[in-house]
Design a protein around this motif. Structure first.
Motif, PDB file in Angstrom:
ATOM      1  N   PRO A  29      -8.783  29.370 -10.009  1.00  0.00           N
ATOM      2  CA  PRO A  29     -10.237  29.632 -10.040  1.00  0.00           C
ATOM      3  C   PRO A  29     -10.998  28.640 -10.918  1.00  0.00           C
ATOM      4  CG  PRO A  29      -9.118  31.135 -11.513  1.00  0.00           C
ATOM      5  CD  PRO A  29      -8.029  30.325 -10.850  1.00  0.00           C
ATOM      6  N   TYR A  30     -10.979  27.366 -10.528  1.00  0.00           N
ATOM      7  CA  TYR A  30     -11.689  26.344 -11.300  1.00  0.00           C
ATOM      8  C   TYR A  30     -13.180  26.639 -11.386  1.00  0.00           C
ATOM      9  CZ  TYR A  30      -7.374  23.667 -10.670  1.00  0.00           C
ATOM     10  OH  TYR A  30      -6.069  23.264 -10.676  1.00  0.00           O
ATOM     11  N   TRP A  31     -13.693  27.301 -10.367  1.00  0.00           N
ATOM     12  CA  TRP A  31     -15.119  27.640 -10.307  1.00  0.00           C
ATOM     13  C   TRP A  31     -15.504  28.703 -11.332  1.00  0.00           C
ATOM     14  CZ3 TRP A  31     -14.893  32.739  -9.514  1.00  0.00           C
ATOM     15  CH2 TRP A  31     -13.749  33.229  -8.892  1.00  0.00           C
ATOM     16  N   ALA A  32     -14.538  29.337 -11.950  1.00  0.00           N
ATOM     17  CA  ALA A  32     -14.823  30.416 -12.909  1.00  0.00           C
ATOM     18  C   ALA A  32     -14.786  29.933 -14.355  1.00  0.00           C
ATOM     19  CB  ALA A  32     -13.815  31.545 -12.720  1.00  0.00           C
ATOM     20  N   ILE A  33     -14.720  28.617 -14.539  1.00  0.00           N
ATOM     21  CA  ILE A  33     -14.683  28.032 -15.884  1.00  0.00           C
ATOM     22  C   ILE A  33     -15.831  27.032 -15.999  1.00  0.00           C
ATOM     23  CG2 ILE A  33     -13.348  26.607 -17.487  1.00  0.00           C
ATOM     24  CD1 ILE A  33     -10.819  27.767 -16.152  1.00  0.00           C
ATOM     25  N   TYR A  34     -16.524  27.079 -17.115  1.00  0.00           N
ATOM     26  CA  TYR A  34     -17.626  26.155 -17.368  1.00  0.00           C
ATOM     27  C   TYR A  34     -17.053  24.945 -18.087  1.00  0.00           C
ATOM     28  CZ  TYR A  34     -22.592  25.046 -18.277  1.00  0.00           C
ATOM     29  OH  TYR A  34     -23.836  24.467 -18.307  1.00  0.00           O
ATOM     30  N   TRP A  35     -16.637  23.948 -17.316  1.00  0.00           N
ATOM     31  CA  TRP A  35     -15.932  22.798 -17.861  1.00  0.00           C
ATOM     32  C   TRP A  35     -16.866  21.937 -18.711  1.00  0.00           C
ATOM     33  CZ3 TRP A  35     -10.826  23.016 -17.297  1.00  0.00           C
ATOM     34  CH2 TRP A  35     -10.321  23.806 -16.270  1.00  0.00           C
ATOM     35  N   ASP A  85     -13.380  24.444  -2.390  1.00  0.00           N
ATOM     36  CA  ASP A  85     -12.930  25.827  -2.507  1.00  0.00           C
ATOM     37  C   ASP A  85     -14.039  26.748  -2.001  1.00  0.00           C
ATOM     38  OD1 ASP A  85     -12.104  28.375  -3.227  1.00  0.00           O
ATOM     39  OD2 ASP A  85     -11.354  27.768  -5.195  1.00  0.00           O
ATOM     40  N   PRO A  86     -13.797  27.488  -0.919  1.00  0.00           N
ATOM     41  CA  PRO A  86     -14.862  28.356  -0.385  1.00  0.00           C
ATOM     42  C   PRO A  86     -15.304  29.441  -1.356  1.00  0.00           C
ATOM     43  CG  PRO A  86     -12.754  28.782   0.720  1.00  0.00           C
ATOM     44  CD  PRO A  86     -12.570  27.543  -0.088  1.00  0.00           C
ATOM     45  N   VAL A  87     -14.440  29.819  -2.299  1.00  0.00           N
ATOM     46  CA  VAL A  87     -14.852  30.831  -3.276  1.00  0.00           C
ATOM     47  C   VAL A  87     -15.911  30.256  -4.210  1.00  0.00           C
ATOM     48  CG1 VAL A  87     -14.068  32.479  -5.010  1.00  0.00           C
ATOM     49  CG2 VAL A  87     -12.562  31.876  -3.124  1.00  0.00           C
ATOM     50  N   ALA A  88     -15.878  28.945  -4.437  1.00  0.00           N
ATOM     51  CA  ALA A  88     -16.904  28.315  -5.262  1.00  0.00           C
ATOM     52  C   ALA A  88     -18.282  28.458  -4.619  1.00  0.00           C
ATOM     53  CB  ALA A  88     -16.582  26.840  -5.490  1.00  0.00           C
ATOM     54  N   ALA A  89     -18.323  28.455  -3.287  1.00  0.00           N
ATOM     55  CA  ALA A  89     -19.597  28.655  -2.592  1.00  0.00           C
ATOM     56  C   ALA A  89     -20.142  30.057  -2.868  1.00  0.00           C
ATOM     57  CB  ALA A  89     -19.423  28.434  -1.093  1.00  0.00           C
ATOM     58  N   ILE A  90     -19.248  31.034  -2.915  1.00  0.00           N
ATOM     59  CA  ILE A  90     -19.658  32.402  -3.241  1.00  0.00           C
ATOM     60  C   ILE A  90     -20.125  32.473  -4.692  1.00  0.00           C
ATOM     61  CG2 ILE A  90     -18.882  34.796  -3.424  1.00  0.00           C
ATOM     62  CD1 ILE A  90     -16.840  34.139  -1.205  1.00  0.00           C
ATOM     63  N   ALA A  91     -19.387  31.807  -5.582  1.00  0.00           N
ATOM     64  CA  ALA A  91     -19.781  31.775  -7.000  1.00  0.00           C
ATOM     65  C   ALA A  91     -21.147  31.128  -7.172  1.00  0.00           C
ATOM     66  CB  ALA A  91     -18.729  31.022  -7.812  1.00  0.00           C
ATOM     67  N   ILE A 104     -28.712  28.234  -3.561  1.00  0.00           N
ATOM     68  CA  ILE A 104     -28.588  26.797  -3.332  1.00  0.00           C
ATOM     69  C   ILE A 104     -27.622  26.589  -2.168  1.00  0.00           C
ATOM     70  CG2 ILE A 104     -27.575  24.698  -4.329  1.00  0.00           C
ATOM     71  CD1 ILE A 104     -28.688  25.634  -7.055  1.00  0.00           C
ATOM     72  N   ALA A 105     -27.946  25.648  -1.291  1.00  0.00           N
ATOM     73  CA  ALA A 105     -27.061  25.353  -0.169  1.00  0.00           C
ATOM     74  C   ALA A 105     -25.689  24.942  -0.697  1.00  0.00           C
ATOM     75  CB  ALA A 105     -27.657  24.241   0.684  1.00  0.00           C
ATOM     76  N   ALA A 106     -24.648  25.583  -0.165  1.00  0.00           N
ATOM     77  CA  ALA A 106     -23.279  25.291  -0.595  1.00  0.00           C
ATOM     78  C   ALA A 106     -22.483  24.758   0.589  1.00  0.00           C
ATOM     79  CB  ALA A 106     -22.618  26.541  -1.162  1.00  0.00           C
ATOM     80  N   VAL A 107     -21.836  23.636   0.395  1.00  0.00           N
ATOM     81  CA  VAL A 107     -21.068  22.966   1.446  1.00  0.00           C
ATOM     82  C   VAL A 107     -19.622  22.867   0.991  1.00  0.00           C
ATOM     83  CG1 VAL A 107     -20.777  20.804   2.719  1.00  0.00           C
ATOM     84  CG2 VAL A 107     -23.077  21.645   2.204  1.00  0.00           C
ATOM     85  N   THR A 108     -18.677  23.264   1.848  1.00  0.00           N
ATOM     86  CA  THR A 108     -17.263  23.253   1.463  1.00  0.00           C
ATOM     87  C   THR A 108     -16.470  22.116   2.107  1.00  0.00           C
ATOM     88  OG1 THR A 108     -16.766  24.852   3.209  1.00  0.00           O
ATOM     89  CG2 THR A 108     -17.240  25.737   1.011  1.00  0.00           C
ATOM     90  N   ALA A 109     -17.123  21.285   2.910  1.00  0.00           N
ATOM     91  CA  ALA A 109     -16.424  20.131   3.492  1.00  0.00           C
ATOM     92  C   ALA A 109     -16.123  19.106   2.399  1.00  0.00           C
ATOM     93  CB  ALA A 109     -17.287  19.498   4.577  1.00  0.00           C
ATOM     94  N   ASN A 110     -15.045  18.353   2.568  1.00  0.00           N
ATOM     95  CA  ASN A 110     -14.720  17.275   1.640  1.00  0.00           C
ATOM     96  C   ASN A 110     -15.590  16.071   1.988  1.00  0.00           C
ATOM     97  OD1 ASN A 110     -13.646  15.363  -0.042  1.00  0.00           O
ATOM     98  ND2 ASN A 110     -11.550  15.527   0.718  1.00  0.00           N
ATOM     99  N   LEU A 111     -16.561  15.772   1.156  1.00  0.00           N
ATOM    100  CA  LEU A 111     -17.518  14.699   1.431  1.00  0.00           C
ATOM    101  C   LEU A 111     -17.019  13.328   0.985  1.00  0.00           C
ATOM    102  CD1 LEU A 111     -20.876  16.425   0.373  1.00  0.00           C
ATOM    103  CD2 LEU A 111     -19.775  16.386   2.625  1.00  0.00           C
TER     104      LEU A 111
END
Length: 202
Positions: A29-35, A85-91, A104-111
């Protein structure tokens, strides 16, 4: 470092903080840490609103989307949060709600490596943790700057993989921020996070 922004995070008060990883409800859960790199970027955008005001902004590898939220608060005309990570879009959605913002628009494709879009500003916090990824970023970001005139800001607390990469020689320091004591402890003694402007040789 950014009390203006509220985030849903894994913290020492969260029951999963001390649990074994196999008991976590999510994988990595990298999205759950404020790096720390993201903290520096968000602080910089809030302190210098003109940087993102009226701009089309991409928060690449957004995680909890703090930088994206900071850009929105500073008046960016368009903000997109990108994380594979699609969960990051939910976060991202939950954290926008927590701050009283429209999602905010969230995109999960690798850009990375794709045809550059017309971004005015790309934000990267804590993305230089792997040499192969760093090489890919170096090439793609250079293309974004060359073809679209994009400005690229990088936040990093001085990790070895970042400091030793060739991109380090093509950066202009914009700001240093001392990390809170709790963040220092969580990041193996790193004490300062820096915001850099990427200025590659063309």
């Amino acid at each position: 470092m950014t009390p203006e922004i509220q985030l849903r995070l894994f913290t020492p008060t969260c029951r999963f903080w001390h649990a074994r990883p196999e008991l976590w409800p999510f994988t990595d859960p990298y999205w759950a840490i404020y790096w720390p790199g993201g903290q520096a970027l968000a602080r910089y955008l809030l302190d210098e609103p003109a940087v993102s005001h009226g701009q089309k902004v991409l928060d690449l590898g957004c995680g909890c989307a703090a930088s994206a939220i900071a850009a929105r608060l500073a008046g960016a005309s368009l903000v997109v949060a990108n994380d594979i990570d699609p969960v990051a879009a939910i976060a991202t959605k939950l954290n926008c709600e927590l701050n009283g913002l429209q999602p905010i628009a969230a995109v999960t494709a690798n850009l990375i490596g794709k045809e550059p879009d017309s971004w005015d500003l790309i934000l990267l916090g804590d993305m230089f943790y792997d040499e192969t990824l760093a090489d890919s970023l170096h090439s793609w970001l250079r293309d974004c700057i060359r073809t679209r005139g994009t400005r690229v800001l990088i936040g990093d607390p001085g990790r070895t993989q970042f400091e030793s990469h060739s991109i380090r020689q093509q950066l202009l320091k914009l700001a240093d921020y001392e990390l809170p004591d709790s963040v220092k402890e969580e990041n193996y003694g790193l004490t300062v996070s820096t915001v850099w402007h990427y200025q590659p040789e063309m």
